[in-house]
Design a protein around this motif. Structure first.
Motif, short mmCIF file in Angstrom:
data_model
loop_
_atom_site.label_atom_id
_atom_site.label_comp_id
_atom_site.label_asym_id
_atom_site.label_seq_id
_atom_site.Cartn_x
_atom_site.Cartn_y
_atom_site.Cartn_z
N ALA A 3 -4.69 9.62 -8.19
CA ALA A 3 -5.55 8.95 -9.16
C ALA A 3 -6.82 9.75 -9.44
O ALA A 3 -7.27 9.85 -10.59
N THR A 4 -7.39 10.33 -8.40
CA THR A 4 -8.61 11.13 -8.56
C THR A 4 -8.34 12.35 -9.44
O THR A 4 -9.14 12.72 -10.30
N SER A 5 -7.18 12.99 -9.22
CA SER A 5 -6.80 14.15 -10.03
C SER A 5 -6.63 13.75 -11.49
O SER A 5 -7.08 14.46 -12.40
N MET A 6 -6.00 12.61 -11.73
CA MET A 6 -5.79 12.15 -13.10
C MET A 6 -7.11 11.80 -13.76
O MET A 6 -7.31 12.06 -14.96
N LYS A 7 -8.04 11.21 -13.01
CA LYS A 7 -9.35 10.88 -13.57
C LYS A 7 -10.09 12.14 -13.97
O LYS A 7 -10.73 12.20 -15.03
N THR A 8 -10.01 13.17 -13.11
CA THR A 8 -10.67 14.43 -13.41
C THR A 8 -10.11 15.05 -14.69
O THR A 8 -10.85 15.53 -15.56
N THR A 9 -8.78 15.03 -14.82
CA THR A 9 -8.14 15.56 -16.02
C THR A 9 -8.56 14.77 -17.26
O THR A 9 -8.82 15.34 -18.32
N ASN A 10 -8.64 13.46 -17.12
CA ASN A 10 -9.03 12.61 -18.24
C ASN A 10 -10.46 12.89 -18.67
O ASN A 10 -10.76 12.94 -19.88
N ILE A 11 -11.35 13.09 -17.70
CA ILE A 11 -12.75 13.40 -18.02
C ILE A 11 -12.83 14.74 -18.74
O ILE A 11 -13.57 14.89 -19.72
N ALA A 12 -12.06 15.72 -18.25
CA ALA A 12 -12.05 17.04 -18.89
C ALA A 12 -11.53 16.94 -20.32
O ALA A 12 -12.09 17.56 -21.25
N ASN A 13 -10.47 16.17 -20.53
CA ASN A 13 -9.92 16.00 -21.88
C ASN A 13 -10.92 15.31 -22.80
O ASN A 13 -11.01 15.61 -23.99
N SER A 14 -11.67 14.37 -22.24
CA SER A 14 -12.69 13.68 -23.02
C SER A 14 -13.78 14.64 -23.47
O SER A 14 -14.27 14.58 -24.61
N SER A 15 -14.15 15.56 -22.56
CA SER A 15 -15.16 16.56 -22.90
C SER A 15 -14.64 17.50 -23.99
O SER A 15 -15.39 17.91 -24.88
N VAL A 16 -13.35 17.86 -23.92
CA VAL A 16 -12.75 18.71 -24.94
C VAL A 16 -12.78 18.00 -26.30
O VAL A 16 -13.09 18.61 -27.33
N ALA A 17 -12.48 16.71 -26.29
CA ALA A 17 -12.51 15.94 -27.53
C ALA A 17 -13.92 15.92 -28.12
O ALA A 17 -14.10 16.07 -29.35
N ASP A 18 -14.93 15.78 -27.26
CA ASP A 18 -16.32 15.80 -27.73
C ASP A 18 -16.66 17.16 -28.33
O ASP A 18 -17.34 17.25 -29.36
N SER A 19 -16.18 18.23 -27.67
CA SER A 19 -16.44 19.58 -28.16
C SER A 19 -15.78 19.80 -29.52
O SER A 19 -16.38 20.40 -30.43
N LEU A 20 -14.56 19.32 -29.68
CA LEU A 20 -13.86 19.46 -30.96
C LEU A 20 -14.57 18.69 -32.07
O LEU A 20 -14.68 19.16 -33.21
N ASN A 21 -15.05 17.49 -31.74
CA ASN A 21 -15.79 16.71 -32.73
C ASN A 21 -17.08 17.41 -33.13
O ASN A 21 -17.47 17.41 -34.31
N LEU A 22 -17.76 18.01 -32.13
CA LEU A 22 -18.99 18.75 -32.42
C LEU A 22 -18.69 19.95 -33.31
O LEU A 22 -19.40 20.21 -34.28
N GLY A 23 -17.62 20.69 -32.97
CA GLY A 23 -17.23 21.83 -33.77
C GLY A 23 -16.88 21.44 -35.20
O GLY A 23 -17.25 22.13 -36.16
N ALA A 24 -16.17 20.32 -35.34
CA ALA A 24 -15.80 19.83 -36.67
C ALA A 24 -17.05 19.48 -37.48
O ALA A 24 -17.11 19.73 -38.69
N SER A 25 -18.04 18.91 -36.82
CA SER A 25 -19.28 18.55 -37.51
C SER A 25 -20.04 19.80 -37.96
O SER A 25 -20.59 19.84 -39.06
N ILE A 26 -20.08 20.82 -37.09
CA ILE A 26 -20.77 22.07 -37.44
C ILE A 26 -20.09 22.74 -38.63
O ILE A 26 -20.73 23.16 -39.60
N LEU A 27 -18.75 22.82 -38.56
CA LEU A 27 -18.00 23.45 -39.66
C LEU A 27 -18.08 22.62 -40.93
O LEU A 27 -18.15 23.16 -42.05
N GLY A 28 -18.05 21.29 -40.77
CA GLY A 28 -18.15 20.42 -41.93
C GLY A 28 -19.49 20.56 -42.64
O GLY A 28 -19.55 20.58 -43.88
N THR A 29 -20.56 20.67 -41.86
CA THR A 29 -21.89 20.86 -42.44
C THR A 29 -21.97 22.18 -43.19
O THR A 29 -22.49 22.25 -44.31
N ALA A 30 -21.44 23.25 -42.56
CA ALA A 30 -21.46 24.57 -43.21
C ALA A 30 -20.61 24.57 -44.48
O ALA A 30 -20.99 25.15 -45.50
#
Length: 205
Positions: A50-77
């Motif tokens: 369960a701890t391993s799965m939680k860690t993976t889920n947190i990492a995936n959540s951070s990746v999703a945040d990064s992709l959203n940030l990147g999309a916003s930067i590119l969208g603004t440009a």
């Protein structure tokens, strides 16, 4: 001779009460945490998984945040770049008109182009999201951004895959006036698109 300390019925009742209290504490902990396996002592194997799965889920959540940030930067440009193209088209129309205009008209056209230049600069400088402007390279700071796109691995071993966007050679303006609009070709001379004027004889930088 019998005593309360060795009374089998009493000892059985005490043991049952102790077990009930232990089970009650376990259930209350599960209710409060929402977890059947909350700690390693509940079930070491399940807790580790369960701890391993939680860690993976947190990492995936951070990746999703990064992709959203990147999309916003590119969208603004992208949005700002569309405005830049529109302003440049108006400048092209003014320059075309200037080739056959009278001296009086040239003054008006020059004023219009000056206004468009100001709008261009404003549009480029305001195309910033979270401190990143892909259209204008700052005097200091980086010239590329990295966006986390995915993760590989599991458990305690992870690798983060990133997408690097280098805009050092694609900026419309730079602090060294070497951007695409800083060194554009106007007429027969190499002049700055953001720094030229219309005169009665030619365009001047």
């Amino acid at each position: 001779m019998s005593s309360i300390l060795t009374n089998l019925s009493a000892m059985s009742a005490v043991q049952n009460l102790t077990a009930t209290q232990h089970n009650l504490a376990t259930v209350q902990n599960q209710i409060s945490t929402g977890l059947r396996v909350g700690t390693a002592k509940d079930n070491a194997a399940y807790w580790s998984i369960a701890t391993s799965m939680k860690t993976t889920n947190i990492a995936n959540s951070s990746v999703a945040d990064s992709l959203n940030l990147g999309a916003s930067i590119l969208g603004t440009a992208s949005s700002a770049l569309s405005n830049v193209v529109s302003l440049m088209q108006k400048m092209v129309a003014d320059l075309t008109t200037a080739r056959t205009a009278t001296s009086t008209d040239l003054t008006k056209i020059g004023t219009d182009i000056t206004t468009l230049q100001s709008q261009l600069t404003s549009t480029i400088n305001s195309a910033s999201f979270n401190g990143v402007n892909l259209l204008a390279q700052p005097a200091t700071g980086g010239t590329y951004i990295e966006i986390a796109t995915s993760i590989t691995g599991s458990g305690t071993s992870f690798a983060v895959n990133t997408l690097q966007i280098n805009y050092s050679g694609n900026a419309l303006t730079t602090s060294a006036t070497s951007g695409l609009l800083d060194t554009g070709n106007i007429g027969t001379a190499n002049k700055s698109i953001l720094n030229f004027a219309v005169s009665s004889s030619s365009t001047t930088g």
